[in-house]
Design an enzyme around this catalytic site. Structure first.
Site, mmCIF file in Angstrom:
data_model
loop_
_atom_site.group_PDB
_atom_site.id
_atom_site.type_symbol
_atom_site.label_atom_id
_atom_site.label_comp_id
_atom_site.label_asym_id
_atom_site.label_seq_id
_atom_site.Cartn_x
_atom_site.Cartn_y
_atom_site.Cartn_z
ATOM 1 C CE LYS A 226 15.745 -9.010 84.617
ATOM 2 N NZ LYS A 226 14.810 -9.452 83.556
ATOM 3 C CB CYS B 114 16.297 -12.899 82.972
ATOM 4 S SG CYS B 114 15.979 -13.206 81.213
ATOM 5 C CD GLU C 55 12.697 -12.583 84.052
ATOM 6 O OE1 GLU C 55 12.889 -11.386 84.329
ATOM 7 O OE2 GLU C 55 13.305 -13.180 83.130
#
Length: 501
Positions: free
Chosen positions: A184, A217, A83
């Site tokens: 995300k 993440c 990321e």
């Protein structure tokens, strides 16, 4: 040239978390992840032109190109980059604009940027050509900008500037075709990006290993999209991350491994390398083995490539009742134990911003219990301190909503080495230990989502000897004769259904 290392860390498998494992015949594949020391924009708050932003990203793309070549030479069929690996961090909504590219939805439109460079003029071509050149799947993280209709309705999710900006994973097939785009869902203090209006459940098929799902993440701590992907039968997840280490419970490799074990899946995790931001820790994890890297204090601040051959996982059965553990420690299992321990004298100490209840391990062996309200953890242990060692350990329990740097409900049982000789130091960060353990740790959880981990000195993971789930919510982890000094043994339960209460 950045350091090229293939690190193999093999574990014997004795996993029993109420699932029957299925491996698809004898199929294996070779995966690679790259922990990247990103070349940063020195002043991310000042907007750059598109040309200048591209020149910056191409410096990181040059490193990606080099690592894709090295991975392909070792037989890799897929490589994952971290990321923020192309542009870095700390942008505002306006200052990141030069880095953003309008990425088409591959479910609606087929596009190979390497061979159709004029089709979408605003999108970088090099990742596609990288995949094509090295004949492997390439997964990277970048910024996507999409127009959205401005509406007078105050509940509209469209930002006032009429555009959505997304933290985005892209996947290019080995011929360069764009096959997946994921926005995300769970942002972590990312002012530059928007949360998508609806959670995106994105997966893609490969010829060599079947289906992979995409998360990024902070997503790994939440229900969507992770659990939905698992419920759909996806057994392999790709995890670009920019994760800041948080001992004693959420160090990068610690939770990556715990998630792979607790969910019984393969996880391909690529992190950023940054000493200033305490970022390191990447790996290739299956329920049976782990190939990982975690920088130590004083290590050079440089990238690290990991490559491993791993099995293709088949479809697992649902969680079910399993036989309780037959422990060598003659452990008497919760309700069957005639001398079930009563809660010892407890202290409250902060661990990772949460008020844990702790009991100290005062002796070299014992049978302890600690409760936080109705949630209780039990521990039977034998420990072997080094001579002249005064290391203090504690058994901790916490059940509640974590509210610092994110909001989510947890139930946690953990054995931790305290940072000093005082009880008040229990729960503080500590990296090294000398005391080895035999232990059985268990808790009665109100969730099926429990992630087990054993972390020993110098950021080394150990495979629990057995982890079992039984009726009534009991989860038991047994491990004998840790090879290193124990830093943390943890059962980390996520109570997703309580997150919004």
């Amino acid at each position: 040239m950045l350091l090229d290392v293939v690190l193999w860390v093999a574990f014997a498998s004795n996993w029993a978390f109420g699932q029957t494992e299925a491996i698809t015949s004898d199929l294996t594949y070779v995966a690679a992840v790259y922990e990247h020391r990103v070349i940063l924009n020195p002043d991310p708050h000042i907007p750059l032109s598109r040309l200048d932003a591209l020149q910056h990203m191409r410096k990181n793309l040059a490193v990606f190109e080099e690592q894709a070549d090295l991975a392909a030479r070792q037989g890799a069929q897929i490589i994952v980059f971290p990321e923020d690996g192309l542009h870095g961090f700390n942008f505002s909504r306006s200052s990141i604009s030069g880095y953003l590219e309008t990425i088409p939805d591959p479910e609606k439109e087929k596009w190979n940027p390497c061979t159709e460079s004029e089709k979408f003029n605003n999108t970088e071509q090099q990742l596609s050509c990288m995949a094509r050149r090295h004949n492997l799947y390439v997964v990277a993280n970048m910024g996507d900008v999409q127009p959205c209709p401005l509406q007078t309705d105050p509940t509209s999710s469209c930002p006032t500037d009429g555009r959505w900006q997304f933290n985005t994973n892209v996947v290019f097939r080995s011929d360069g075709l764009l096959v997946a785009r994921y926005h995300k869902q769970n942002l972590y203090f990312e002012d530059a990006f928007d949360t998508p209006p609806q959670p995106e459940i994105i997966s893609f098929e490969t010829t060599f290993a079947g289906r992979f799902g995409l998360i990024t993440c902070f997503d790994i701590l939440f229900y969507e999209p992770k659990v939905t992907l698992l419920e759909m039968g996806v057994r392999q997840l790709i995890f670009p991350t920019a994760w800041m280490n948080q001992l004693p419970l959420l160090d990068t490799i610690q939770f990556q491994r715990a998630f792979s074990l607790g969910s019984h899946v393969t996880l391909l995790a690529a992190n950023i390398r940054s000493d200033r931001l305490i970022m390191t820790g990447s790996g290739i994890y299956t329920p049976f083995a782990a190939t990982y890297h975690h920088a130590q204090s004083g290590d050079p601040e440089e990238g690290r490539l990991l490559v491993a051959r791993i099995p293709v996982l088949g479809v697992a059965t649902e969680y079910g009742q399993v036989q309780r553990i037959a422990a060598d420690l003659s452990y008497c299992h919760h309700d069957d134990c005639p001398s079930d321990p009563t809660p010892s004298s407890t202290i409250t100490s902060t661990m990772m911003h949460d008020p844990f209840k702790f009991v100290l391990l005062a002796n070299t062996e014992g049978n302890l219990k600690v409760c936080d309200g109705a949630f209780c953890c039990r521990l039977q242990f034998k420990r072997s301190p080094k001579s002249n060692s005064d290391e203090l350990y504690a058994l901790g329990a916490f059940a509640g909503t974590h509210t610092v740097n994110g909001r989510y409900a947890v139930q946690v049982c953990a054995v931790v080495r305290c940072a000093g000789p005082e009880a008040s130091s229990c729960g503080q960060e500590i990296e090294e230990a000398e005391t080895t353990f035999d232990f059985v740790l268990e808790g009665e959880f109100g969730t099926n989502y429990v992630y087990p981990s054993v972390l020993v000195s110098r950021y080394i993971l150990e495979q629990p000897e057995r982890v079992e789930k039984s009726t009534g919510g009991w989860v038991t982890m047994k491990h004998s004769n840790t090879e290193g000094g124990l830093v943390t043994a943890c059962l980390y339960g996520r109570v997703y259904h309580l997150d919004n209460k």
